[in-house]
Design an enzyme around this catalytic site. Structure first.
Site, PDB file in Angstrom:
ATOM      1  N   SER A   1      -7.980   9.096  -7.562  1.00  0.00           N
ATOM      2  CA  SER A   1      -6.779   9.282  -6.976  1.00  0.00           C
ATOM      3  C   SER A   1      -5.428   9.560  -7.982  1.00  0.00           C
ATOM      4  O   SER A   1      -4.728   8.694  -7.956  1.00  0.00           O
ATOM      5  CB  SER A   1      -6.322   8.283  -5.964  1.00  0.00           C
ATOM      6  OG  SER A   1      -5.308   8.598  -5.160  1.00  0.00           O
TER       7      SER A   1
ATOM      8  N   VAL B   1      -8.767   5.810 -18.144  1.00  0.00           N
ATOM      9  CA  VAL B   1     -10.319   5.846 -18.068  1.00  0.00           C
ATOM     10  C   VAL B   1     -10.631   6.861 -18.649  1.00  0.00           C
ATOM     11  O   VAL B   1     -10.097   7.716 -18.902  1.00  0.00           O
ATOM     12  CB  VAL B   1     -10.535   5.905 -16.432  1.00  0.00           C
ATOM     13  CG1 VAL B   1     -10.311   4.753 -15.675  1.00  0.00           C
ATOM     14  CG2 VAL B   1     -10.014   7.207 -15.892  1.00  0.00           C
TER      15      VAL B   1
ATOM     16  N   HIS C   1      17.555  -7.749  19.696  1.00  0.00           N
ATOM     17  CA  HIS C   1      16.917  -9.283  19.105  1.00  0.00           C
ATOM     18  C   HIS C   1      16.044  -9.610  20.130  1.00  0.00           C
ATOM     19  O   HIS C   1      16.151  -9.597  21.443  1.00  0.00           O
ATOM     20  CB  HIS C   1      18.285 -10.314  19.010  1.00  0.00           C
ATOM     21  CG  HIS C   1      17.736 -11.384  18.872  1.00  0.00           C
ATOM     22  ND1 HIS C   1      17.630 -11.895  17.542  1.00  0.00           N
ATOM     23  CD2 HIS C   1      17.363 -12.789  19.527  1.00  0.00           C
ATOM     24  CE1 HIS C   1      16.955 -13.430  17.407  1.00  0.00           C
ATOM     25  NE2 HIS C   1      17.130 -13.726  18.670  1.00  0.00           N
TER      26      HIS C   1
END
Ligand SMILES: Cc1cc2nc3c(=O)[nH]c(=O)nc-3n(C[C@H](O)[C@H](O)[C@H](O)COP(=O)(O)OP(=O)(O)OC[C@H]3O[C@@H](n4cnc5c(N)ncnc54)[C@H](O)[C@@H]3O)c2cc1C
Length: 472
Positions: free
Chosen positions: A271, A239, A451
């Site tokens: 960021s 950018v 499970h």
């Protein structure tokens, strides 16, 4: 004007995870501790980081559940977002946790000083309050935990549509179009949140792929999932600047000089990482060194160049994770108590990215293990066939385990456990233990998984490495 001068066993500067963990852990061992914080207790993590970002992600998860409710036989109208409520909910969670730290400090008699702490010679800390008054306190030991702040890039000054994580977390609406500059963990969490909540999101990443540190098999799952959320991922782009418009948005310019592209958006989230924040720590006349990137220099025991002064958390050049700050805080405090310690093993800490799908890992990935010279055996299992994953309706993702190949050609010690998919950030603990216990696949395969559960996938993947399985 020096108002008082008080002596403590330990003075901690910075009230984020590194700092409050140090003060509270020390106090639990009977240490007389002071904690200096110039802003809000909880630091980045509670106020501007982990907690608020995850609160937003949970809103995104609820939105997904409601949007898919019909698949479960629940008829409902299409979800609508009231982000002001999301924001208020997040603020309530943050306030509760920040208040909890204050209460714990009070309960453990940690004295909290509100102000900027600067360290001078002889472990003297001057606290400058908002009104300019100063207090001098001294510690037998001092821990520096001043943390980090968002990094910025040229031509993208904060303000208006240009935001860092700090400002995004204060949004009270969903922007229609958002560009996230930087496809690291934090950028991907924001991209995932806002895409799930209806924004048109583009990620612009300078490197060839998003989540660059991630095992390729895991990264591919995230990329595929992001694409299905219509997140536009543009990699290998730079950018260069932006042109604000009159409607409060801006046009972002990016790409190589000879082929500049333009993107109209309402919000730009910069960021691109975080820089250490030693700016207000003083340090004149001390032996504490700050390197050219701003990190306080420490040895493997978090000791600075000044006797009795330690530094922890984002302020030092170690993984920028709250729980790494906790571990370093404990390491430092134990030394102040004269206890034996071992350094934090940074190559084995747990990592978690809370985007959707979630990512979590501990230890070496396949590429790293091979680069480190290990002969490896690798097993992968997808969530697609896991019964619980089908029940919860989240079948994308996989578990991948890397084991060292023994002289007999069989898989031996577990080197790394890498997972992507539903709730893997909550499932990593078994893998983390295996890696850090230096367990072999035969040992781990002895353990029974409940499970039906998502964690069965970890068990099955380990079992496959023993050369047998019943579900592979
Ligand atoms: C959006 C986002 C999401 C994140 N998500 C995660 C996650 O999911 N998991 C994770 O592990 N990490 C996450 N992190 C990273 C995590 O927040 C940091 O690693 C962690 O907060 C670092 O803790 P720290 O104590 O070193 O510094 P900080 O949390 O930055 O705290 C430092 C404190 O020191 C204070 N301070 C600074 N200088 C002085 C001074 N001179 N005097 C007094 N006080 C001072 C500051 O005001 C601040 O409160 C995230 C970060 C961001 C931005």
């Amino acid at each position: 004007m020096i108002a008082t001068s008080e002596q403590f066993d330990l003075v901690v500067i910075g009230g984020g995870p590194g700092g409050y963990a140090a003060a509270l852990y020390a106090a639990s061992a009977g240490v007389k501790a002071a904690l200096v914080e110039m802003d809000a207790l909880g630091g980045t993590c509670l106020n501007r980081g982990c907690i608020p970002a995850k609160a937003f992600l949970e809103t995104a998860a609820v939105h997904r559940h409601v949007a898919h409710a019909a698949e479960f036989g629940i008829e409902t109208s299409a979800p609508a977002v009231n982000f002001a409520v999301t924001q208020a909910r997040k603020n309530k969670i943050v306030a509760g946790l920040v208040g909890g730290i204050a209460a714990m400090c009070k309960g453990r008699k940690v004295e909290v000083f509100n102000g900027i702490g600067s360290l001078g010679p002889d472990r003297r800390v001057t606290v400058t309050a908002l009104d300019g008054s100063t207090t001098e306190i001294t510690g037998d030991s001092v821990i520096l935990a001043a943390g980090s702040v968002p990094r910025l890039i040229p031509n993208f000054e904060r303000g208006g549509p240009i935001m860092t994580s700090d400002e995004v977390l204060d949004l009270d609406h969903i922007p229609a179009r958002m560009v996230v500059v930087g496809g690291g963990a934090i950028g991907c969490e924001f991209a995932s949140t806002f895409a799930d909540l209806g924004a048109a999101v583009t990620i612009l990443e300078g490197l060839p792929k998003i989540l660059p540190g991630l095992d390729n098999d895991l990264a591919n799952v995230v990329v595929k999932s992001f694409k299905s959320k219509r997140i536009d991922i543009r990699t290998g782009v730079k950018v260069t600047g932006h042109t604000p418009n009159t409607a409060g948005g801006t046009t972002v310019h990016f790409g190589p000089e000879d082929h500049v592209e333009h993107l109209d958006v309402d919000v730009v989230v910069v960021s691109v990482g975080r820089r250490p924040f030693a700016d207000r720590l003083g340090l004149d006349g001390t032996g504490v060194k700050v390197d050219e990137r701003g990190f306080v220099v420490v040895d493997e025991f978090c000791r600075t160049g000044e006797d009795g002064v330690y530094a922890v958390g984002d302020l030092i050049d170690t993984p920028q994770l709250a729980h790494v700050g906790y571990a370093e805080a404990i390491l430092a405090v134990k030394q102040t108590l004269g206890e034996d310690v071992v350094p934090v093993m940074y190559d084995r800490v747990p990592w978690a990215i809370y985007c959707h799908p979630e990512v979590a890992w501990a230890g070496l990935d396949e590429q790293q293990a091979k680069a480190a010279g290990y002969d490896v055996v690798v097993a992968k299992h997808p969530f697609k066939f896991n019964s619980r994953a089908q029940i919860v309706g989240e079948t994308e993702g996989l578990a991948k385990i890397i084991a060292e190949k023994g002289a007999d050609g069989r898989a031996g010690r577990v080197l790394g456990v890498h997972m992507v998919g539903p709730w893997v950030t909550e499932q990593l603990s078994g893998g983390y233990l295996a890696v850090n216990w230096e367990a072999t696949v035969d040992e781990v395969a002895e353990f029974i998984q409940p499970h039906p559960s998502l964690s069965e996938l970890f068990g099955e993947t380990v079992m496959t490495l023993t050369g047998r399985n019943f579900n592979g």
